[in-house]
Write a protein that holds these residues in place. Structure first.
Motif, PDB file in Angstrom:
ATOM      1  N   LEU A   1       0.652  -1.185  -0.436  1.00  0.00           N
ATOM      2  CA  LEU A   1       0.454  -0.063   0.003  1.00  0.00           C
ATOM      3  C   LEU A   1       0.762   1.166  -0.172  1.00  0.00           C
ATOM      4  CD1 LEU A   1      -2.514   1.083   0.358  1.00  0.00           C
ATOM      5  CD2 LEU A   1      -2.530   1.264   3.056  1.00  0.00           C
ATOM      6  N   ASN A   2       1.798   1.090   0.910  1.00  0.00           N
ATOM      7  CA  ASN A   2       2.735   2.509   0.924  1.00  0.00           C
ATOM      8  C   ASN A   2       3.607   2.939  -0.325  1.00  0.00           C
ATOM      9  OD1 ASN A   2       1.973   3.263   3.399  1.00  0.00           O
ATOM     10  ND2 ASN A   2       2.819   2.132   4.853  1.00  0.00           N
ATOM     11  N   THR A   3       3.497   1.559  -0.760  1.00  0.00           N
ATOM     12  CA  THR A   3       4.628   2.066  -2.260  1.00  0.00           C
ATOM     13  C   THR A   3       3.813   3.110  -3.515  1.00  0.00           C
ATOM     14  OG1 THR A   3       5.833  -0.440  -2.344  1.00  0.00           O
ATOM     15  CG2 THR A   3       5.258   0.181  -4.524  1.00  0.00           C
TER      16      THR A   3
ATOM     17  N   THR B   1      -7.606  -1.680  10.904  1.00  0.00           N
ATOM     18  CA  THR B   1      -7.138  -0.055  10.204  1.00  0.00           C
ATOM     19  C   THR B   1      -6.516  -0.401   9.313  1.00  0.00           C
ATOM     20  OG1 THR B   1      -6.321   0.208  12.770  1.00  0.00           O
ATOM     21  CG2 THR B   1      -5.664   1.380  11.073  1.00  0.00           C
ATOM     22  N   ALA B   2      -5.585  -2.075   8.529  1.00  0.00           N
ATOM     23  CA  ALA B   2      -4.852  -1.746   7.552  1.00  0.00           C
ATOM     24  C   ALA B   2      -5.746  -2.505   6.198  1.00  0.00           C
ATOM     25  CB  ALA B   2      -4.068  -3.566   7.779  1.00  0.00           C
ATOM     26  N   MET B   3      -6.701  -3.000   6.702  1.00  0.00           N
ATOM     27  CA  MET B   3      -7.582  -3.472   5.549  1.00  0.00           C
ATOM     28  C   MET B   3      -8.739  -1.550   5.002  1.00  0.00           C
ATOM     29  SD  MET B   3      -7.721  -6.451   4.395  1.00  0.00           S
ATOM     30  CE  MET B   3      -9.860  -6.266   4.071  1.00  0.00           C
TER      31      MET B   3
ATOM     32  N   ILE C   1       2.037   4.101   6.472  1.00  0.00           N
ATOM     33  CA  ILE C   1       0.690   3.477   7.155  1.00  0.00           C
ATOM     34  C   ILE C   1       1.481   2.108   7.740  1.00  0.00           C
ATOM     35  CG2 ILE C   1      -1.051   2.668   7.331  1.00  0.00           C
ATOM     36  CD1 ILE C   1      -2.300   3.880   4.888  1.00  0.00           C
ATOM     37  N   ALA C   2       1.677   2.346   9.108  1.00  0.00           N
ATOM     38  CA  ALA C   2       2.323   1.710  10.148  1.00  0.00           C
ATOM     39  C   ALA C   2       1.031   1.035  11.123  1.00  0.00           C
ATOM     40  CB  ALA C   2       3.518   1.801  11.195  1.00  0.00           C
ATOM     41  N   THR C   3       0.425  -0.146  10.961  1.00  0.00           N
ATOM     42  CA  THR C   3      -0.699  -0.634  12.111  1.00  0.00           C
ATOM     43  C   THR C   3      -0.111  -2.685  12.492  1.00  0.00           C
ATOM     44  OG1 THR C   3      -2.331  -0.666  13.105  1.00  0.00           O
ATOM     45  CG2 THR C   3      -2.012  -0.632  10.636  1.00  0.00           C
TER      46      THR C   3
END
Length: 468
Positions: A368-370, A391-393, A384-386
């Motif tokens: 996602l961050n890419t 939260t990630a979804m 985004i780190a969790t």
């Protein structure tokens, strides 16, 4: 190419007939041409304004992904019902027009049926060249059926897919060819069969952006398997697709190059979109509702608030504007837009979702961050780190909805997620002091067939998949 072959394009769209044609290959009228060479047939793929258009306008209205001017809402009662989530409205009765979504997709399917049936016996081509066009037509036909089944039928659920009806299936270009409204499972089986048969013959490099290549075949497979909740296969094909093309467009660079122009107050002059035929993220290109050189849709203030702060793609595409009592975000780009095809960003986000669902949350967020690094301006960007799966979804799904706005996939994803019941999608808004809501289990998530189709179904029958 379009004009050269328009006299031989006799379309069967399950009720849409052309009176002078017994079938596509009858004797040609004076001034027309019967296709015989591979180039003759391949031209149907290039007929982009008919066979390559994917209009899902009512799904966009239901999602409230576009701004509608009050006069259009007053005029078009079906649009008004979807836009304001009026569950009392009889959308079957309101859908009296020969809706472009239905007839447009079946017109393309009829052309692709023609190619599949005939290109392997054409002249002036090698066997390999013939097989490539045959495979491209199979992918495009499967994509069109995917659009139809995810618009007019309930979403795929393994436990009910064999009992619920999908859409009419037709595999012949003959005017009087029979059709059968198959089950959702039968339709997905047919789609996967087409794709699996086509993939071995797809070229690695497309002849044009309209011609699906190997990456497109893999990417579409990932899309289908995700819709079927088969995350293992979806991840497998996402990786194969990204091995063919993993390019992402740098929207932060585009914004910075045009920053002065974009930030000039009251300047709504349109820029040329980078999302056209040569967009680096394209696997295969298909138009949306706007099929000629046009601007894209405006969006509401509510919809604008779902984008991340510093989203350069958003800042490059819309700017707030007030006209009279109406405030909305005005479009800033014009040109061609790949709203109906497949791009790398969709596949990145399919991969991210599949990884998170497999318990690999950090790996999914890295994917996602890419994507986000090419979208979010550096001064606003943070990874985004969790460790929290939900939260990630939610972060992945938010990005995907924003990236694929004005196409079918946000609508298809919402239906899939609502059926799963974990990450449900519902909406609420206030307009002129009145609150409107769309629940995750509303019947409005399935669109009704147009009356023209049900009353004149061709050589078959059609049963509505929704009560109203």
């Amino acid at each position: 190419m379009k004009n050269l072959y328009k006299n031989i394009l006799c379309v069967l769209a399950l009720g849409l007939t052309v009176a002078s044609c017994e079938n596509y290959l009858d004797d040609a009228p004076k001034g027309s041409k019967i296709p015989t060479t591979l180039a003759d047939f391949e031209a149907f793929i290039r007929n982009e304004y008919t066979n390559q258009m994917v209009n899902v306008e009512q799904a966009i209205n239901l999602l409230n992904d576009r701004y509608q001017i009050p006069s259009d809402l007053s005029y078009n009662r079906l649009t008004n019902a979807n836009y304001f989530w009026d569950e009392t409205a009889d959308r079957i009765d309101l859908n009296r027009a020969d809706e472009t979504t239905y007839y447009g997709q079946y017109a393309g399917i009829s052309s692709f049926n023609l190619l599949i049936a005939n290109v392997l016996t054409t002249t002036e081509a090698t066997e390999d060249q013939k097989r490539i066009v045959w495979a491209e037509a199979k992918i495009l036909r499967a994509m069109s059926y995917f659009n139809l089944v995810n618009f007019y039928a309930d979403t795929y659920v393994a436990s009910t897919a064999s009992t619920k009806l999908a859409v009419p299936l037709i595999t012949s270009a003959d005017i009087n060819a029979p059709s059968k409204q198959v089950t959702i499972q039968e339709m997905y089986d047919f789609i996967l069969k087409d794709v699996n048969e086509a993939i071995p013959y797809l070229p690695k490099v497309s002849q044009t952006a309209l011609h699906p290549n190997l990456g497109a075949g893999y990417a579409f497979s990932a899309r289908v398997y995700l819709q079927m909740n088969n995350y293992t296969e979806a991840l497998k094909y996402a990786d194969l697709a990204l091995a063919e093309n993993n390019k992402l467009y740098d929207w932060t660079a585009f914004y910075n190059e045009n920053k002065t122009f974009l930030e000039t107050p009251n300047n709504y002059t349109l820029l040329a979109t980078p999302m056209g035929y040569d967009y680096v993220e394209n696997y295969t290109y298909r138009h949306g509702a706007y099929n000629y050189l046009r601007a894209e849709y405006d969006i509401t203030v509510d919809r604008s608030q779902r984008f991340e702060t510093g989203d350069a793609r958003f800042l490059s595409r819309w700017k707030i504007r007030t006209v009279g009592t109406e405030t909305y975000y005005r479009r800033l780009l014009s040109g061609m837009f790949n709203f109906g095809g497949i791009t790398t960003v969709e596949v990145y986000l399919i991969k991210a979702e599949c990884l998170v669902r497999a318990g690999q949350t950090s790996e999914g967020l890295a994917v996602l961050n890419t994507v986000r690094k090419t979208r979010i301006l550096p001064e606003s960007y943070q990874d985004i780190a969790t460790a929290d799966k939900t939260t990630a979804m939610n972060a992945i799904l938010k990005t995907k909805n924003n990236e694929l706005i004005f196409g079918l996939i946000p609508f298809a994803d919402a239906r899939r997620l609502n059926a799963e019941g974990v990450y449900k999608v519902s909406f609420s808004k206030v307009k002129d002091g009145q609150t409107y809501s769309l629940s995750s289990d509303s019947h409005m998530w399935t669109m009704p067939f147009p009356q023209g189709a049900t009353k004149n179904p061709g050589n078959g029958t059609i049963t509505q998949n929704v009560a109203k």
